[in-house]
Design a protein around this motif. Sequence first.
Motif, short mmCIF file in Angstrom:
data_model
loop_
_atom_site.label_atom_id
_atom_site.label_comp_id
_atom_site.label_asym_id
_atom_site.label_seq_id
_atom_site.Cartn_x
_atom_site.Cartn_y
_atom_site.Cartn_z
N LEU A 63 0.85 -1.19 0.00
CA LEU A 63 0.00 0.00 0.00
C LEU A 63 0.89 1.24 0.00
N LEU A 64 0.71 2.07 -1.01
CA LEU A 64 1.45 3.32 -1.15
C LEU A 64 0.57 4.47 -0.67
N LEU A 65 1.03 5.21 0.33
CA LEU A 65 0.28 6.32 0.90
C LEU A 65 0.88 7.65 0.44
N THR A 66 0.01 8.62 0.15
CA THR A 66 0.45 9.96 -0.21
C THR A 66 -0.41 10.96 0.54
N SER A 67 0.22 11.87 1.26
CA SER A 67 -0.50 12.74 2.20
C SER A 67 -1.12 13.94 1.50
N GLY A 68 -1.83 14.75 2.29
CA GLY A 68 -2.45 15.96 1.79
C GLY A 68 -1.43 17.03 1.46
N LEU A 69 -1.89 18.14 0.93
CA LEU A 69 -1.05 19.21 0.41
C LEU A 69 -0.02 19.67 1.45
N HIS B 149 9.52 1.77 -8.84
CA HIS B 149 10.55 1.40 -7.87
C HIS B 149 10.03 0.31 -6.93
N VAL B 150 8.81 0.47 -6.44
CA VAL B 150 8.24 -0.53 -5.54
C VAL B 150 8.10 -1.87 -6.25
N ARG B 151 7.60 -1.84 -7.47
CA ARG B 151 7.42 -3.10 -8.20
C ARG B 151 8.76 -3.77 -8.48
N ALA B 152 9.80 -2.99 -8.71
CA ALA B 152 11.10 -3.56 -9.04
C ALA B 152 11.86 -4.07 -7.82
N THR B 153 11.56 -3.51 -6.64
CA THR B 153 12.40 -3.80 -5.48
C THR B 153 11.69 -4.45 -4.30
N ARG B 154 10.34 -4.38 -4.23
CA ARG B 154 9.67 -4.82 -3.02
C ARG B 154 8.64 -5.93 -3.21
N ILE B 155 8.05 -6.07 -4.40
CA ILE B 155 6.95 -7.03 -4.55
C ILE B 155 7.13 -7.86 -5.82
N SER B 156 6.48 -9.00 -5.82
CA SER B 156 6.50 -9.87 -7.00
C SER B 156 5.42 -9.43 -7.98
N ASP B 157 5.44 -10.04 -9.15
CA ASP B 157 4.43 -9.72 -10.16
C ASP B 157 3.02 -10.09 -9.70
N ALA B 158 2.94 -11.06 -8.79
CA ALA B 158 1.62 -11.52 -8.34
C ALA B 158 1.04 -10.67 -7.22
N ALA B 159 1.85 -9.85 -6.57
CA ALA B 159 1.39 -9.09 -5.41
C ALA B 159 0.66 -7.82 -5.85
N PRO B 160 -0.49 -7.55 -5.26
CA PRO B 160 -1.22 -6.32 -5.59
C PRO B 160 -0.50 -5.08 -5.06
N LEU B 161 -0.64 -3.98 -5.79
CA LEU B 161 -0.12 -2.68 -5.38
C LEU B 161 -1.26 -1.67 -5.43
N ALA B 162 -1.59 -1.09 -4.29
CA ALA B 162 -2.68 -0.12 -4.21
C ALA B 162 -2.15 1.18 -3.63
N ALA B 163 -2.93 2.24 -3.75
CA ALA B 163 -2.52 3.55 -3.24
C ALA B 163 -3.70 4.22 -2.56
N VAL B 164 -3.38 5.03 -1.55
CA VAL B 164 -4.35 5.91 -0.90
C VAL B 164 -3.78 7.32 -0.94
N GLY B 165 -4.57 8.25 -1.45
CA GLY B 165 -4.16 9.65 -1.49
C GLY B 165 -5.18 10.52 -0.80
N TRP B 166 -4.69 11.44 0.02
CA TRP B 166 -5.55 12.41 0.70
C TRP B 166 -5.46 13.76 0.01
N SER B 167 -6.58 14.46 -0.03
CA SER B 167 -6.62 15.85 -0.48
C SER B 167 -5.94 15.99 -1.85
N ASN B 168 -4.93 16.88 -1.96
CA ASN B 168 -4.27 17.11 -3.24
C ASN B 168 -3.69 15.81 -3.81
N SER B 169 -3.17 14.95 -2.95
CA SER B 169 -2.61 13.70 -3.44
C SER B 169 -3.70 12.75 -3.92
N GLY B 170 -4.92 12.88 -3.40
CA GLY B 170 -6.02 12.11 -3.95
C GLY B 170 -6.30 12.49 -5.39
#
Length: 398
Positions: free
Chosen positions: A130-136, A194-215
């Motif tokens: 899970l990739l998190l990105t904060s507000g402005l 970067h995350v896909r290349a270094t932290r997870i396999s092709d089978a692992a899901p990658l999701a993101a949550v963004g707040w405010s401007n990052s949403g």
Amino acid sequence: MVFGVAPVPTTSLVGATTLAARGAVGVEGVHADPSSPLCRKVLTRVPELATWEDWYAHPRWLSNGHAHTIAATKLRATNGIAYHRQLLDTPDGGTLALDLLSAVEPRAAPGDVQTFVESPPPLAPERPFLLLTSGLGGGSGDTYVRAMAATAASRGWQVGVLNMRSCGGSPVTSPRLFSACRGSTDDVRLAIEHVRATRISDAAPLAAVGWSNSGTIIANVLSEAAAARRAAREGGPAPPRGLDAAASLATPLNMPACSANLDRWFHRAIYDRAITGSLTRKFRDARALFEDDTGAPLALPQWEGLDAPTTYLPDVKAACAAKSVREIDEALTRRCFGFGSVDEYYAHASADQRLAEIEEPLFVLNAYDDPIAPGPYVPLDAGHANPNVLVALTAHGG
């Protein structure tokens, strides 16, 4: 609870044919195509969205959106978080800070900040990420980010927080900050790769949550991914794999309307002033990159994604003295990213116009009484127009 225009006797959304709404605002509830696989899957698994009985209930003393927003900022207590920071180089010479969650520590008092460790967390390539990105202007130390990180970790997710340029104490190494679309979507894609290349396999899901401007940024990333796949189907190059799903929380998806709302006297005095103060401090720290030894503004390269990028002159003095987010966007953002005016920038960056194009599951969650992105500007019809989008609106929450 079913989807519709008024409360109904039944208690379940599952299998309903219309969307439900209740409360004084008349639109509180889930807004989506009830026949879509996404809607049925989410409502089956998330009781907080499926019935009025489990629906969000605000603290009785926080029925005012302003009070709720301010109290959450000042009083929220969260677990302590230990991060491992990775610095990612961008093609223009900039730097992104990706903070990987290493440990969740005992519950901390309000105001406590994160700690950093030298060693990265152990590799677990089969676990979802899970990739998190904060507000402005925010970053990995914000209490709502740490709360989400701790909760996600408790449910088996690997977690990383992407601090946008200049945010979260990240170094500023190029004369470019961030926007709600151009440039920032490139940065998010770089972090995803970067995350896909270094932290997870092709089978692992990658999701993101963004707040405010990052949403807004995350929604625009999904829209651009869909456009890249359409181009590939017409003979263009195949894009790299991106996000598998995302959530956009408390997001001003209609930027012109939300900017006008922020210009109201109370909002300008409280929220705009606080956000602007944070942004101007970040710019002052990086001011030397935007001017020469005499203090004159440098002619700087515009974002290279423009059809004909050239140079622009930042208004350094105006950025340092800005009293509103709009003034910062006039002095810096719209110039760097090739817009003729702030209004043109806001109109272009607004993600509400692109929600119909998104091909990955996207959850949009806002509160009607959000002072910055209020209910009237939430695109409730997006969930009906696109089966990949589910919109939820609470009456209260700030």
